[in-house]
Write a protein that holds these residues in place. Structure first.
Motif: not given
Ligand SMILES: Nc1ncnc2c1ncn2[C@@H]1O[C@H](COP(=O)(O)OP(=O)(O)OP(=O)(O)O)[C@@H](O)[C@H]1O
Ligand SMILES: [Mg+2]
Lengths: 344, 249
Positions: A196-201, B85-91
């Motif tokens: 899921l984490a990989i899918r999201e980012d 990350f400066q540009l946030v990368k939430p799931f």
């Protein structure tokens, strides 16, 4: 098992229980035609569930899943026809072949950072190569087709998967429920969260220590192995295999329609989508035929329209929408144990 | 104090641009060090080089004497570096709790154990009440804190924070400063932070490294650095530039 359906409300559990009971009872009240239609529905639900592991969980688009169906089908059929080995042993060879193919495609794609559409094209390319190769393997009938001896339709020989429609029906029903349970487990496991984490980012996933190459490879291999079981079933159900059909891009597309329409990344989406789509397609075909019209591509046109409708009106799929409106699942915030990532 | 992180003569070139140019500095164990500089100075690039996102053209990074350069980002994380990350990368589609759970699973393979840890980290960053929300629904300041929580959940030896105060109101900044200071004091967590908000830099850091056009132009205690003529010139320069833009025809 206790957590298998904890996303469902009481109402959802009852609905699911009734649905499961109805499915179990089908062969007792349905005629041959209805059984065969529902068998087909369940087949698409099963294979859709398998595809969903890769796309819905890990976010890797495969448009070449017919490859794994074909490998499972041909491997088990070859063992049966040439060596008299039954499908319950043949599935292992089929799974091995499909898992290996998945590992090769995954290694190539993920090692060289081929992502998104380009990765999808790679999966198509492999299915196409394989189709062409199988056209020329005389030992497996080549382009002329490979045929299994038709069994006794009245009897039941579960060991060779030869027998009545009801036998096939229960086999695919068991596969569908088995796949549902397996996917549910996977989704709640460590690797499931990593997917899921990989899918999201992917970049963020890597930053929290996930070996994305390994995790994606595992997703492809599991998805391929599951799909190949669908291929084994296909071979013994239809008794004939043609590379043109089984490895075709059209088949790959057909395989993904149920989860796409039901809801990518959801557990019940593939099942729900298959139950909407396949009967509707049958109905349309039947309607056109009984109107005396001759429209050979009508099913494909219907699939195309269904896909457009979904993409435009319900991009997350029909199941999440239905489940929400009929209150079959808990809403975010309803319940302390709710987890948003594993959509039921 | 022993040195935890060593950045040794690091350079990175993007086509014609030298984004990072022979930069060296070190972060002592248990310290809070700030990395400052005007826009485009090469701060985020330095983070990316440390975190293994891209290889440097020269130089290397060591953590407690162990070479990090050449490792993948996940291996750098495993070695003990947590980054935001400066540009946030939430799931985005996952709940706040699951976002942090994914980080916690790194060192705690059992789901129940990792979840317990994730909840603790969320409490620490005052995101406890939000934990069942979908991450994409958070406000920007909340998402910044989620970045910190997720990185912290991997139980790193050093935390790299890239402008986590940006966009926060002064009271929110002060709150986060307090949280980070407590974290550092209570657990000894080493922190390297990129920050434009000088109020946070002055309050938190024991040392400041200043970059400009990829070059380290100053380093020292916060009070020394802000009095350094080279630093003043750089900041005045950028202030003047933006002033001219604002009053342009
Ligand atoms: N991947 C990349 N490819 C090409 N150029 C890049 C890349 N990343 C950064 N740069 C350039 O390198 C320089 C330094 O960028 P960097 O993001 O490190 O600056 P920064 O100090 O973090 O700035 P800011 O305060 O605005 O975040 C900039 O000129 C930027 O355009
Ligand atoms: Mg930056």
């Amino acid at each position: 098992m206790t957590t298998l359906f904890d996303q469902l409300t009481a109402r959802g559990r009852v609905a699911l229980g009734l649905f499961a009971l109805a499915l179990l009872a089908v062969p007792f009240f349905a005629d041959g035609y209805l059984i065969s239609v529902i068998t087909l529905v369940l087949w698409f639900a099963y294979v859709g569930q398998a595809w969903n592991v890769m796309m819905g969980f890990a976010g890797q688009l495969s448009l070449g899943h017919s490859l794994y169906v074909g490998l499972g089908a041909y491997a088990s059929a070859a063992l049966f026809v040439h060596f008299g080995v039954g499908p319950w042993a043949g599935v292992w060879l089929g799974m091995l072949a499909a898992t290996l193919a998945g590992a090769i495609i995954g290694t190539l794609g993920f090692r060289f950072a081929i992502r998104g559409v380009h990765f999808a094209l790679l999966t198509i390319a492999f299915a196409e190569f394989t189709r062409i190769a199988f056209d020329h393997i005389g030992w497996l009938g080549g382009s002329g087709g490979f045929f299994l001896p038709v069994g006794d339709a009245a009897g039941a020989n579960p060991f060779d998967l030869r027998g009545s429609p009801a036998l096939f029906y229960y086999v695919i029903l068991a596969l569908t429920f088995g796949a549902l349970a397996l996917c549910r487990r996977l989704l709640h496991s460590r690797i499931g969260y990593f997917w899921l984490a990989i899918r999201e980012d992917q970049e963020a996933a890597q930053a929290v220590g996930i070996d994305v190459f390994r995790a994606k490879l595992i997703a492809v291999m599991i998805s391929a192995a599951m799909t190949s079981l669908g291929g084994v079933f296909y071979a013994f159900f239809y008794n004939n295999l043609f590379p043109e059909q089984i490895f075709s891009v059209g088949r790959s597309i057909e395989l993904i329609l149920a989860p796409v329409i039901g809801g990518i990344g959801t557990l019940f989406g593939p099942i729900f989508g298959a139950f909407i789509l396949t009967p509707l397609a049958e109905l349309v075909t039947w309607g056109v035929e009984s109107a005396g019209l001759d429209m050979p591509g009508i099913k494909q046109i219907f699939y195309g329209l269904a896909l457009v409708a979904i993409v435009v009106y319900r991009p997350e799929g029909v199941w999440p929408w239905v489940a929400r409106h009929l209150r079959l699942v808990h809403q975010p915030g309803d319940q302390p144990s709710h987890r948003a990532g594993d959509r039921p | 104090m022993t040195t935890l992180l060593e950045v040794d003569n690091l350079s990175k070139q993007f086509r014609g641009l030298r984004a990072v140019s022979n930069v060296s500095f070190s972060v002592p164990e248990g310290a809070i060090v700030a990395l400052i500089g005007p826009n485009g100075a090469g701060k985020t690039t330095t983070f990316n080089l440390i975190a293994g996102v891209m290889p440097p053209n020269e130089g290397e990074v060591r953590l407690a004497g162990r070479r990090l350069t050449g490792l993948r980002p996940d291996q750098v994380c495993a070695a003990g570096v947590g980054r935001t990350f400066q540009l946030v990368k939430p799931f985005g589609d996952l709940s706040v709790e699951d976002n942090v759970l994914v980080g916690a699973l790194h060192r705690r393979p059992r789901i129940a154990d990792a979840r317990r840890h994730a909840v603790q980290v969320l409490e620490l960053l005052e995101l406890g009440p939000k934990r069942h929300q979908i991450a994409r629904g958070l406000t920007l300041p909340e998402r910044k804190r989620l970045e910190v929580a997720r990185a912290l959940a991997t139980e790193p030896r050093i935390l790299l924070l890239d402008e986590v105060m940006a966009g926060l109101r002064p009271t929110e900044t002060d709150r986060l400063v307090e949280v980070l200071r407590d974290l550092n004091r209570d657990t000894g967590m080493t922190i390297l932070l990129i920050e434009h908000v000088m109020r946070a830099v002055m309050a938190l850091s024991s040392r400041v490294v200043v970059l400009d056009h990829g070059v380290r132009i100053s380093e020292g205690a916060p009070a020394e650095v802000v009095a350094d003529p080279k630093v003043i010139e750089v900041y005045l320069g950028s202030a003047l530039e933006s002033g001219e833009e604002g009053s342009g025809p």
